[in-house]
Design a protein around this motif. Structure first.
Motif, PDB file in Angstrom:
ATOM      1  N   GLY A  23       0.784  -1.229   0.000  1.00 24.74           N
ATOM      2  CA  GLY A  23       0.000   0.000   0.000  1.00 24.74           C
ATOM      3  C   GLY A  23       0.820   1.285   0.000  1.00 24.74           C
ATOM      4  O   GLY A  23       0.378   2.303  -0.541  1.00 24.74           O
ATOM      5  N   ASP A  26       1.142   2.653  -3.392  1.00 18.31           N
ATOM      6  CA  ASP A  26      -0.085   3.278  -3.910  1.00 18.31           C
ATOM      7  C   ASP A  26      -0.228   4.694  -3.372  1.00 18.31           C
ATOM      8  O   ASP A  26      -0.570   5.626  -4.104  1.00 18.31           O
ATOM      9  CB  ASP A  26      -1.320   2.466  -3.485  1.00 18.31           C
ATOM     10  CG  ASP A  26      -1.377   1.109  -4.173  1.00 18.31           C
ATOM     11  OD1 ASP A  26      -1.315   1.082  -5.401  1.00 18.31           O
ATOM     12  OD2 ASP A  26      -1.478   0.101  -3.462  1.00 18.31           O
ATOM     13  N   ARG A 306      -0.935  -9.643   1.051  1.00 17.34           N
ATOM     14  CA  ARG A 306       0.273 -10.301   1.522  1.00 17.34           C
ATOM     15  C   ARG A 306      -0.154 -11.449   2.436  1.00 17.34           C
ATOM     16  O   ARG A 306      -1.059 -11.274   3.253  1.00 17.34           O
ATOM     17  CB  ARG A 306       1.141  -9.300   2.308  1.00 17.34           C
ATOM     18  CG  ARG A 306       1.755  -8.223   1.447  1.00 17.34           C
ATOM     19  CD  ARG A 306       2.645  -7.277   2.231  1.00 17.34           C
ATOM     20  NE  ARG A 306       1.895  -6.451   3.156  1.00 17.34           N
ATOM     21  CZ  ARG A 306       1.989  -6.509   4.483  1.00 17.34           C
ATOM     22  NH1 ARG A 306       2.809  -7.363   5.061  1.00 17.34           N
ATOM     23  NH2 ARG A 306       1.281  -5.706   5.262  1.00 17.34           N
ATOM     24  N   LYS A 311      -2.870 -10.216   8.212  1.00 16.41           N
ATOM     25  CA  LYS A 311      -4.033 -10.104   7.337  1.00 16.41           C
ATOM     26  C   LYS A 311      -5.138 -11.097   7.693  1.00 16.41           C
ATOM     27  O   LYS A 311      -6.105 -11.241   6.955  1.00 16.41           O
ATOM     28  CB  LYS A 311      -3.593 -10.275   5.882  1.00 16.41           C
ATOM     29  CG  LYS A 311      -2.569  -9.226   5.434  1.00 16.41           C
ATOM     30  CD  LYS A 311      -3.178  -7.825   5.381  1.00 16.41           C
ATOM     31  CE  LYS A 311      -2.175  -6.799   4.876  1.00 16.41           C
ATOM     32  NZ  LYS A 311      -2.760  -5.455   4.753  1.00 16.41           N
ATOM     33  N   THR A 361       1.310 -15.152  -6.553  1.00 17.82           N
ATOM     34  CA  THR A 361       2.187 -14.253  -7.291  1.00 17.82           C
ATOM     35  C   THR A 361       1.748 -12.808  -7.033  1.00 17.82           C
ATOM     36  O   THR A 361       0.742 -12.576  -6.369  1.00 17.82           O
ATOM     37  CB  THR A 361       2.139 -14.569  -8.805  1.00 17.82           C
ATOM     38  OG1 THR A 361       2.096 -13.384  -9.543  1.00 17.82           O
ATOM     39  CG2 THR A 361       0.876 -15.279  -9.177  1.00 17.82           C
ATOM     40  N   TYR A 371     -10.942  -7.620  -8.142  1.00 18.52           N
ATOM     41  CA  TYR A 371     -11.815  -6.580  -7.571  1.00 18.52           C
ATOM     42  C   TYR A 371     -13.101  -6.462  -8.391  1.00 18.52           C
ATOM     43  O   TYR A 371     -14.189  -6.294  -7.854  1.00 18.52           O
ATOM     44  CB  TYR A 371     -11.103  -5.213  -7.553  1.00 18.52           C
ATOM     45  CG  TYR A 371      -9.996  -5.090  -6.526  1.00 18.52           C
ATOM     46  CD1 TYR A 371     -10.257  -5.236  -5.168  1.00 18.52           C
ATOM     47  CD2 TYR A 371      -8.683  -4.804  -6.910  1.00 18.52           C
ATOM     48  CE1 TYR A 371      -9.249  -5.115  -4.225  1.00 18.52           C
ATOM     49  CE2 TYR A 371      -7.657  -4.671  -5.973  1.00 18.52           C
ATOM     50  CZ  TYR A 371      -7.951  -4.836  -4.635  1.00 18.52           C
ATOM     51  OH  TYR A 371      -6.961  -4.723  -3.697  1.00 18.52           O
ATOM     52  N   LEU A 388      -6.110  -0.649   1.741  1.00 27.64           N
ATOM     53  CA  LEU A 388      -6.600  -0.074   0.487  1.00 27.64           C
ATOM     54  C   LEU A 388      -7.553  -1.042  -0.198  1.00 27.64           C
ATOM     55  O   LEU A 388      -8.486  -0.635  -0.872  1.00 27.64           O
ATOM     56  CB  LEU A 388      -5.428   0.228  -0.447  1.00 27.64           C
ATOM     57  CG  LEU A 388      -4.404   1.233   0.093  1.00 27.64           C
ATOM     58  CD1 LEU A 388      -3.227   1.353  -0.856  1.00 27.64           C
ATOM     59  CD2 LEU A 388      -5.051   2.585   0.316  1.00 27.64           C
TER      60      LEU A 388
HETATM   61  P1  ADP Z   1      -0.535  -3.576   2.747  1.00 25.52           P
HETATM   62  O1  ADP Z   1       0.062  -2.260   2.369  1.00 25.52           O
HETATM   63  O2  ADP Z   1      -0.511  -3.871   4.215  1.00 25.52           O
HETATM   64  O3  ADP Z   1       0.017  -4.731   1.949  1.00 25.52           O
HETATM   65  P2  ADP Z   1      -3.027  -2.471   1.688  1.00 25.52           P
HETATM   66  O4  ADP Z   1      -4.418  -2.996   1.640  1.00 25.52           O
HETATM   67  O5  ADP Z   1      -2.847  -1.117   2.292  1.00 25.52           O
HETATM   68  O6  ADP Z   1      -2.112  -3.565   2.395  1.00 25.52           O
HETATM   69  O7  ADP Z   1      -2.447  -2.381   0.209  1.00 25.52           O
HETATM   70  C1  ADP Z   1      -2.208  -3.506  -0.545  1.00 25.52           C
HETATM   71  C2  ADP Z   1      -2.108  -3.081  -2.000  1.00 25.52           C
HETATM   72  O8  ADP Z   1      -1.328  -4.035  -2.708  1.00 25.52           O
HETATM   73  C3  ADP Z   1      -3.463  -3.052  -2.692  1.00 25.52           C
HETATM   74  O9  ADP Z   1      -3.392  -2.126  -3.758  1.00 25.52           O
HETATM   75  C4  ADP Z   1      -3.574  -4.484  -3.223  1.00 25.52           C
HETATM   76  O10 ADP Z   1      -4.443  -4.570  -4.328  1.00 25.52           O
HETATM   77  C5  ADP Z   1      -2.146  -4.740  -3.647  1.00 25.52           C
HETATM   78  N1  ADP Z   1      -1.720  -6.138  -3.618  1.00 25.52           N
HETATM   79  C6  ADP Z   1      -1.460  -6.903  -2.522  1.00 25.52           C
HETATM   80  N2  ADP Z   1      -1.046  -8.128  -2.888  1.00 25.52           N
HETATM   81  C7  ADP Z   1      -1.053  -8.151  -4.241  1.00 25.52           C
HETATM   82  C8  ADP Z   1      -0.715  -9.139  -5.232  1.00 25.52           C
HETATM   83  N3  ADP Z   1      -0.310 -10.364  -4.876  1.00 25.52           N
HETATM   84  N4  ADP Z   1      -0.826  -8.795  -6.525  1.00 25.52           N
HETATM   85  C9  ADP Z   1      -1.253  -7.560  -6.880  1.00 25.52           C
HETATM   86  N5  ADP Z   1      -1.571  -6.581  -6.008  1.00 25.52           N
HETATM   87  C10 ADP Z   1      -1.474  -6.876  -4.711  1.00 25.52           C
END
Ligand code: ADP
Length: 495
Positions: A23, A26, A306, A311, A361, A371, A388
Motif C-alpha cells: 500500500g 499506492d 500479503r 491479514k 504471485t 476486484y 486499500l
Molecule cells: P498492505 O500495504 O498492508 O500490503 P493495503 O491494503 O494497504 O495492504 O495495500 C495492498 C495493495 O497491494 C493493494 O493495492 C492491493 O491490491 C495490492 N496487492 C497486494 N497483494 C497483491 C498481489 N499479490 N498482486 C497484486 N496486487 C497486490
C-alpha cells in the motif's frame, strides 16, 4: 485562509508505477498528485532500483555523481529525474552497488542502503537549488531524516520541518548500534525514555522518526488511537503516548482515476453505478481465468493480500474448509508471503478444484480483475493501519467482509438490514467463529439480489478519492512548520 504554496519533498521506498510491494507504493503514487492539485510544489525521491527501467520511464540524469557521507567515508550518488504522469517531479537516487539488484528489500545491508538513499536525498537539495519547507518521510526507511535535521543538518536546513508517517508499525527497522556510525549520528548519542529500555539496546529507525519528527501521522484515525495502546503499539506505545499531541490520523485515499471500473484497461467489461448489469461478465471471465466453475449465481469470494498473520490468515485457514463444506461459494486468492500459507492454500485448491483458486504471485492487472469480478472481498485483518483493498473493492462493487480495526473500521459500515444501511459486513472479535459468522451473513444476504445490489451501490458511491485527505495533509504540514518553529524558539531560549 490561503497560504503560500509549500515546497514538499516526499520520500517513499516504493512508488507506483516504478516499484511496489504494498500500500505504501499506492499512497506515494497518488497523494503527491493530489497535493500538487492543491497548488503545492511537491517532489518525490526514491532509489533507482535495478528493476526500474531508465528508458521505459524516461529517466534523465540531472546531477552527476556527488559524494554522500556514509560510515566515515563517502559513496557517490547520481540523480535521475522523471515524473508521475508528467506532473509531479520524481528524483531517483542511483548507486549501482546498493540498488542495482533484483528486489527492493530484504538484503543484509538494508540499513546502509536506506541510510544512503535518505542522506543522498538531503545532499541533493542544495545541488538542485531547491530547499523544501517540509520533508514528508514515510516508514522506517526514511526515519533517520528527522533525526538528522535536529543534528547533522541543523545548520544547513534550519527552516525545514518534518512529518513522519507510519504506514505499518510492525516494520520498524531494528538494527545494531553500528548503524549510528554508518548514519553519522553516533556522536550525538541518544537514550530512549526509561520505559523503553529494550530500545536502548538496539537502534530502532521508526523510534527515531517518532522521537524527532515535528509531527507524526498514521493512515487512519482509528489506527492513530489504537497505536497508543500496548495491544497495537508493537512496543512503541510508550513513546507514542509521550508524543501523542503530535500524532495524527489521516485516512489514505485511492487513485480514483486509475482505479475506475468505467475505464480500467485490465478488466473484461466496463461498468459503473449507473450501468451495473455488465459487471457479471467480469465475474464469468474471472471464473474462467481461475479455472472455477462458471456460474453467475454462486457467490465468489476474493482476497488480494500479503500472506501474513497480520491479514487474518490464521483465522481464515481454520474456517475455510468448513465454510466450503457447508455453503455454496467459490474462493479466489491472489498473494504472496509465508510459505506455510502457500502450502495450505495450494492444498485447498487441489481438494476443492473448481471452487478454490490460488495465484501465489504479485500481479496488478489480475488484482483489478478480482476486484471487478468477485462478489465479496475478504479482509479479516488482525490489525490494519488503513487498508486499500477494501476501498478498491467497494469502488469495483465487491462487498467487503472485514474486521473492525484500524482503517477497516473507518471505511466499512456494517450492513444493517433493519434500516437498509451499510456497505459491508464487519466483525469485531479476532476469533475464527466471528469471521465465519460474518461470511455466513454475507452469503445469506447475497441471496437477496435487490438488497445485495443496494449494498454494492452504496459502496460504489463512497468517495475514497484523495481530495479531502490531501487537504488534511496540507494542514498538517503547516502545523508541523508551526511546531518546528515553536521548538526552535524554546531550544534557543534554553540554549
Ligand atoms: P498492505 O500495504 O498492508 O500490503 P493495503 O491494503 O494497504 O495492504 O495495500 C495492498 C495493495 O497491494 C493493494 O493495492 C492491493 O491490491 C495490492 N496487492 C497486494 N497483494 C497483491 C498481489 N499479490 N498482486 C497484486 N496486487 C497486490
Amino acid at each position: 485562509m490561503t497560504s503560500r504554496p509549500l515546497k514538499i519533498l516526499f520520500l517513499a521506498a516504493e512508488v507506483v508505477p516504478f516499484a511496489k510491494t504494498g500500500g505504501l507504493a499506492d499512497v506515494a503514487g497518488s497523494l503527491p498528485k493530489a497535493l500538487q492539485a492543491l497548488g503545492q510544489d511537491i517532489r518525490i525521491s526514491l532509489p533507482r532500483y535495478g528493476r526500474i527501467d531508465r528508458e521505459k520511464f524516461g529517466l534523465r540524469k540531472v546531477l552527476d555523481p556527488f559524494p554522500v557521507p556514509l560510515d566515515n567515508s563517502q559513496q557517490p550518488a547520481e540523480i535521475w529525474e522523471t515524473s508521475l504522469e508528467g506532473l509531479v517531479p520524481v528524483y531517483m537516487v542511483e548507486n549501482q552497488n546498493l540498488f542495482d539488484r533484483e528486489g527492493i528489500y530484504m538484503y543484509p545491508d538494508d540499513a546502509e542502503r536506506f541510510i544512503f538513499w535518505s542522506r543522498a536525498s538531503l545532499e541533493m537539495l542544495p545541488r538542485l537549488n531547491w530547499i523544501p519547507d517540509i520533508i514528508h518521510t514515510n516508514d522506517w526507511h526514511t526515519a533517520l531524516i528527522p533525526n538528522w535535521l535536529k543534528t547533522v543538518y541543523r545548520q544547513s536546513l534550519p527552516r525545514t520541518a518534518t512529518l513522519y508517517t507510519i504506514h505499518n508499525l510492525a516494520y520498524q527497522g531494528i538494527f545494531g548500534h553500528r548503524v549510528l556510525e554508518i548514519a553519522g549520528v553516533a556522536e550525538y548519542g541518544f537514550e530512549y525514555q526509561p520505559q523503553m529500555a529494550d530500545l536502548n539496546r538496539v537502534v530502532n529507525f521508526m523510534g527515531r522518526g517518532i522521537q524527532f519528527a515535528d509531527a507524526v501521522s498514521t493512515v487512519s484515525e482509528t489506527y492513530a488511537r489504537e497505536i497508543l495502546t500496548p495491544e497495537f503499539g508493537e512496543g512503541m506505545d510508550p513513546l507514542l503516548r509521550e508524543r501523542k499531541d503530535r500524532v495524527f490520523g489521516i485516512l489514505n485515499g485511492i487513485d480514483s482515476q486509475v482505479l475506475d471500473p468505467a475505464s480500467d484497461p485490465h478488466i473484461a467489461v466496463h461498468f459503473d453505478g449507473q450501468n451495473l448489469e455488465p459487471r457479471v461478465e467480469n465475474k464469468l471471465a474471472l471464473q474462467k481465468e481461475a479455472g472455477l466453475e462458471t456460474s453467475a449465481q454462486i457467490p465468489l469470494v476474493g482476497m488480494i493480500s500479503r500472506l501474513t498473520d497480520q491479514k487474518g490468515f490464521d483465522l481464515l485457514i481454520q474456517i475455510l474448509e468448513p465454510l466450503l463444506n457447508n455453503h455454496s461459494l467459490q474462493f479466489v486468492l491472489l498473494g504472496t508471503g509465508e510459505e506455510r500459507y502457500h502450502q495450505a492454500f495450494q492444498n485447498l485448491a487441489r481438494r476443492f478444484a473448481g471452487r478454490v483458486a490460488v495465484f501465489l504471485t504479485f500481479n496488478t492487472p489480475l488484482a483489478q480483475r478480482i476486484y471487478a469480478g468477485s462478489d465479496i472481498f475478504l479482509m479479516p485483518s488482525r490489525f490494519e493501519p488503513c487498508g486499500l483493498g477494501q476501498m478498491i473493492a467497494m469502488r469495483y462493487g465487491s462487498v467487503p467482509v472485514v474486521r473492525r480495526t484500524g482503517g477497516l473500521a473507518d471505511t466499512v459500515q456494517d450492513f444493517d438490514p433493519q434500516h437498509q444501511e451499510g456497505t459491508g459486513f464487519v466483525f469485531t472479535a479476532y476469533e475464527p467463529m466471528a469471521l465465519y459468522g460474518a461470511l455466513v451473513r454475507a452469503l445469506e444476504t447475497y441471496k437477496h439480489r435487490d438488497i445485495w445490489r443496494s449494498i454494492m451501490l452504496r459502496g460504489m458511491s463512497q468517495d475514497f478519492s484523495w481530495q479531502a485527505s490531501a487537504q488534511r495533509y496540507l494542514d498538517l504540514y503547516h502545523r508541523a512548520l508551526a511546531m518546528a518553529n515553536e521548538n526552535e524558539e524554546v531550544e534557543t531560549a534554553i540554549g
